[in-house]
Design an enzyme around this catalytic site. Structure first.
Site, mmCIF file in Angstrom:
data_model
loop_
_atom_site.group_PDB
_atom_site.id
_atom_site.type_symbol
_atom_site.label_atom_id
_atom_site.label_comp_id
_atom_site.label_asym_id
_atom_site.label_seq_id
_atom_site.Cartn_x
_atom_site.Cartn_y
_atom_site.Cartn_z
ATOM 1 N N ARG A 1 36.537 37.917 30.728
ATOM 2 C CA ARG A 1 37.710 37.102 31.079
ATOM 3 C C ARG A 1 38.259 37.495 32.440
ATOM 4 N NH1 ARG A 1 43.000 37.988 29.408
ATOM 5 N NH2 ARG A 1 42.284 39.389 27.766
ATOM 6 N N GLY B 1 47.492 40.281 24.578
ATOM 7 C CA GLY B 1 46.862 40.250 25.889
ATOM 8 C C GLY B 1 47.474 39.161 26.742
ATOM 9 N N SER B 2 46.868 38.894 27.906
ATOM 10 C CA SER B 2 47.439 37.885 28.801
ATOM 11 C C SER B 2 46.575 37.698 30.031
ATOM 12 C CB SER B 2 48.846 38.288 29.281
ATOM 13 O OG SER B 2 49.675 38.678 28.231
ATOM 14 N N ASN B 3 46.804 36.574 30.713
ATOM 15 C CA ASN B 3 46.405 36.365 32.097
ATOM 16 C C ASN B 3 47.671 36.170 32.926
ATOM 17 O OD1 ASN B 3 43.561 36.056 31.347
ATOM 18 N ND2 ASN B 3 44.109 33.989 30.681
ATOM 19 N N ASN C 1 44.208 41.857 31.800
ATOM 20 C CA ASN C 1 44.150 42.984 30.871
ATOM 21 C C ASN C 1 43.105 44.022 31.202
ATOM 22 O OD1 ASN C 1 44.766 40.481 28.461
ATOM 23 N ND2 ASN C 1 46.311 41.867 29.251
#
Length: 832
Positions: free
Chosen positions: A528, A218-220, A499
């Site tokens: 998130r 995943g990621s931001n 995500n």
């Protein structure tokens, strides 16, 4: 207009369904070209083991990259190639619960080495030269070692470390392209048996999070344009969340061909490129996309033969392929194992029975999948074109022309001050009828658990061409959505992604009207994503950007390091007000005094810093409300439900209490359970987070405390324990222990006293973090690399950056020549 080559697609179908007689191994070891040209490359290492590689042509650049990767991470790629050749059972045995044998069978069914042997001729000259050069450089570095006893400690003495070929590298890139698709189904392919088979099959327990979702990768990502940046034309914050060990670790490098290419950032071992980084004109980061890389098909079987399935009014025979695996026995001897694997015209048949009886291979039904990244050989060209781009238009043109990004969104800034978002991944193109079917079916009680608010997968009927992918002739692989119809956006304020789907890349201009396979619109976002949205739009005096709403570079860096959370402010206050007003609750049929736990949460600073006390109590409390869907937490926890007109702030509030039955309040009972669980296991409610949350990078290493939280806690900086990891490596793994029931805590006997200690031993989360800005003086960037450059516990750069990350101490990315020249600690002049 038809723009693709059909030759490669026909070849792929032939390879995958061909018999397996060991030929693919021979093809992989043969040379893809005649005599290689001479190579020349210069490598200058700066602090923390960062290579700055310069060459005059692409073959020589690949030579330098391959040499460096083998010099510093030899075991990483070597182990992956053993896996791709279906030889893990040969060298390591069948594995726990036949894990190695299962993946060997799955990889042999897909046969990436055979695919690569046929597809190599389809590569562009640039990619071909890079891979040939990489293989030559890797092999030179290997040859410079004094035999297996001189290998890095994770693979020291191994007989399976061998010279590599350019085709091996292409095979590995095909595997990486399938990270969010085919890799999920290897064991399920191996376990698929007709119900009438008299041969005992494997009893496989699949992880639904790995099969149906992209959890564990995943990621931001934030991109700020000139209307949102203070003191700069544009800014970028990249924060990918990936495993902290194995082949999916990012590796920093700087690649230069004078007058042609100058790019810095990170790659993965085996890729001679930069996958996240910047050049003099623009920079980009990636977040794992919620779009779909595959579709599952439910096959309607012939009542008289479970290997025949209905399609458009008649029955078709499944194709079969016999795979053969060599297996090492406990006494060291080798035996042969063979079995059949099965394919529909959609793709491989899989056994998903452990996820749901409805997805088993029965006399009536079976499940197959089709992979959008099958045969994706274009990743290297894609990232090279992005790295060379000097403008926004040329950057986007790279997506149109190469169509190689496998499973990630892209967020980009340029020096002119624009912020850009695109989901340029390879996405199946459904017919209107199939789109309509899935939009309705995904809401049904039967299929909602597969869809998971959009974070999951798609299951279509496999008996009609109505549900086949629609080919427009506009894509390099058939049946995909053309790039012109992909979600994309350019603004001067901001775009972001965490995500969730494309819908809320910008709250003022939602992206709507796209295929359901890009993910849902006007639906609940993860905790998130909501926290990201609130941080990036907050213009209050207490916001990270201040009342002007503009981010300086230091303020942008604080988004990562402040370690706040969605539940650390007003929501926490509502919870502590409740437990203050009602300090006694019934727990396990007895009265439980919440006074101590309540005071701990009152004192908690609302953050996930290593010195924060009480963070772990909030974690254990929220964990009671986790659900297996994109919303992450049960709606029952909140006072108000999701509102599409306020998607960043809903659901909101704490669900009301019934004063007449306060002692049985589910919220307070969950808090009591969390406090009791911690205390019963000898964990103080007042413990600092860093005393419980740390990384054990290898056996014998001391714990290194790390900050951050779990995604369900509504944080930006993620630090989690994933079991099992998305990494397929068995080498140099961080230690986590075994999961415990109803808690994120993991159990491990660290001190050897025979008693397990409970802790949050992190092996996943914030990995490479980059804060980048463009001013009139050019790019400037700071970074973290949470797990450091090297995979060998004996290496110099195994944990140096991990210690920096523990202290949240940023370090600069050296890009300008004068800065690099002043910081060189070692130079390597490579000539062949």
């Amino acid at each position: 207009m038809e723009i693709r080559s059909s030759t490669a697609l026909l070849v792929l179908g032939t390879i995958i369904l061909s018999g397996c007689n060991g030929g693919s191994g021979n093809a992989s070891s043969s040379s893809p070209s005649d005599q290689a040209p001479p190579y020349q490359a210069d490598i200058r290492y700066t602090e923390y083991g960062v290579p700055h590689i310069t060459a005059n042509d692409y073959g020589s650049l690949g030579y330098g990259v391959g040499y460096d990767h083998a010099r510093n991470n030899l075991c990483t790629l070597s182990e992956q190639l053993v896996k791709l050749k279906s030889q893990k059972s040969r060298y390591f045995g069948p594995g726990e619960q036949n894990g190695n044998l299962l993946t060997d069978v799955g990889y042999k069914a897909l046969d990436y080495p055979a695919q690569a042997a046929e597809l190599f001729k389809e590569l562009s000259p640039t990619s071909s030269e890079l891979l040939k050069g990489y293989a030559a450089g890797f092999n030179r570095s290997l040859a410079e070692r004094q035999g297996p006893g001189d290998y890095p400690s994770p693979c020291r003495g191994a007989e399976w470390v061998e010279p590599i070929t350019a085709q091996d590298l292409l095979a590995y890139q095909l595997d990486l392209a399938g990270l969010a698709s085919a890799r999920n189904f290897l064991e399920a392919i191996a376990a698929a048996r007709p119900p009438t088979s008299n041969i005992a099959g494997f009893n496989v327990q699949l992880d639904p999070a790995k099969v149906f979702t992209s959890e564990g990768i995943g990621s931001n990502g934030w991109a700020l344009g000139n209307e949102k940046a203070d003191g700069a034309n544009s800014m970028l914050l990249g924060n990918p969340h990936f495993p902290w060990d194995g082949e999916l670790r990012f590796y920093q490098n700087h690649l230069t061909i004078p007058g042609e290419l100058d790019v810095t950032g990170v790659t993965m071992i085996g890729l001679p490129a930069v996958v996240i980084g910047f050049n003099n004109h623009l920079g980009w980061t990636h977040t794992v996309s919620q779009s779909k890389r595959f579709t599952l098909y439910q096959l309607e079987l012939d009542p008289a033969d479970a290997t025949r399935y209905a399609f458009d009014g008649s029955y078709r025979d499944m194709a079969t392929k016999t795979v053969e695996i060599t297996v090492k026995q406990p006494d060291g001897s080798l035996t042969d194992y063979s079995q059949s694997v099965y394919f529909s015209h959609h793709g491989p048949v899989v056994n998903l029975a452990s996820l749901s009886p409805a997805l088993a291979w029965t006399e009536d039904s079976a499940v197959a999948f089709r992979d959008a990244n099958l045969g994706n050989t274009r990743m290297l060209d894609q990232w090279l074109a992005m790295a060379k781009a000097e403008s926004r238009d040329v950057f986007f043109q790279a997506f149109e022309e190469n169509q190689g990004i496998p499973w990630v969104n892209t967020l980009m800034i340029d020096k002119e001050g624009t912020a850009n978002y695109v989901d340029g991944t390879l996405v199946p193109n459904l017919t209107p009828q199939a789109e309509q079917y899935w939009r309705a079916a995904s809401k049904s009680p039967q299929l909602a658990p597969i869809w998971q608010d959009g974070a999951g997968s798609v299951l279509l009927p496999g008996n009609s061409s109505i549900f086949e992918w629609l080919d427009t002739g506009e894509t390099l692989s058939p049946g995909l959505v053309p790039f012109s119809k992909a979600p994309q956006q350019t603004r001067n304020d901001y775009v972001f992604n965490a995500n969730s789907s494309h819908w809320l890349s910008n709250l003022d201009e939602p992206l709507e009207g796209f295929s359901i396979l890009y993910g849902p619109e006007q639906t609940i976002r993860s905790t998130r994503t909501r926290f990201n949205a609130q941080l990036i739009t907050d213009t209050s005096s207490s916001g990270l950007a201040g009342s002007d709403g503009l981010f300086s570079l230091e303020e942008l860096k604080s988004v990562m390091t402040h370690n706040g959370s969605l539940f650390g402010g007003e929501w926490k206050n509502a919870l502590t007000q409740r437990c203050t007003n009602y300090p006694t609750v019934t727990y396990q049929s007895a009265a439980f005094d919440l006074t101590a736990a309540c005071q701990v949460l009152i004192n908690w600073d609302g953050r996930y810093n290593i010195n924060s006390t009480g963070a772990h109590l909030m974690r254990e409390f929220l964990a009671a409300f986790r659900v297996s869907s994109h919303r992450e937490l049960n709606d029952d926890l909140f006072a108000s439900g999701f509102d599409p007109d306020a998607p960043a702030t809903t659901p909101s509030g704490l669900t009301p209490i019934d004063p007449a039955d306060a002692t049985n309040d589910p919220v307070l009972q969950a808090l009591a359970a969390a406090a009791a669980r911690l205390e019963d296991n000898g964990l103080s409610l007042n413990a600092s987070l860093g005393s419980l949350q740390y990384v054990l990078k290898a056996e014998g290493e001391q714990p290194i405390p790390v900050s951050g939280g779990y995604s369900f806690e509504g944080v930006f900086n993620m630090a989690e324990t994933k079991a099992s990891s998305r990494s397929t490596s068995d080498l140099a793994n961080t230690l986590t222990g075994q999961p415990t029931e109803d808690s994120p805590l993991f159990a491990l006997d660290e001190d050897g006293d025979g008693q397990d200690e409970l802790a949050y031993r992190i092996n996943y989360g914030s990995s490479f973090v980059m804060a980048l800005q463009y001013t009139d003086e050019g790019p400037k960037a700071d970074m973290f690399l949470s797990y450091s450059q090297d995979h060998d516990p004996e290496a110099e750069h195994f944990k140096d950056q991990t210690e920096l990350y523990s202290d949240l101490e940023w370090r600069p990315i050296l890009f300008k020549e004068e800065d690099i020249a002043a910081a060189v600690v070692e130079a390597v002049d490579l000539r062949e």
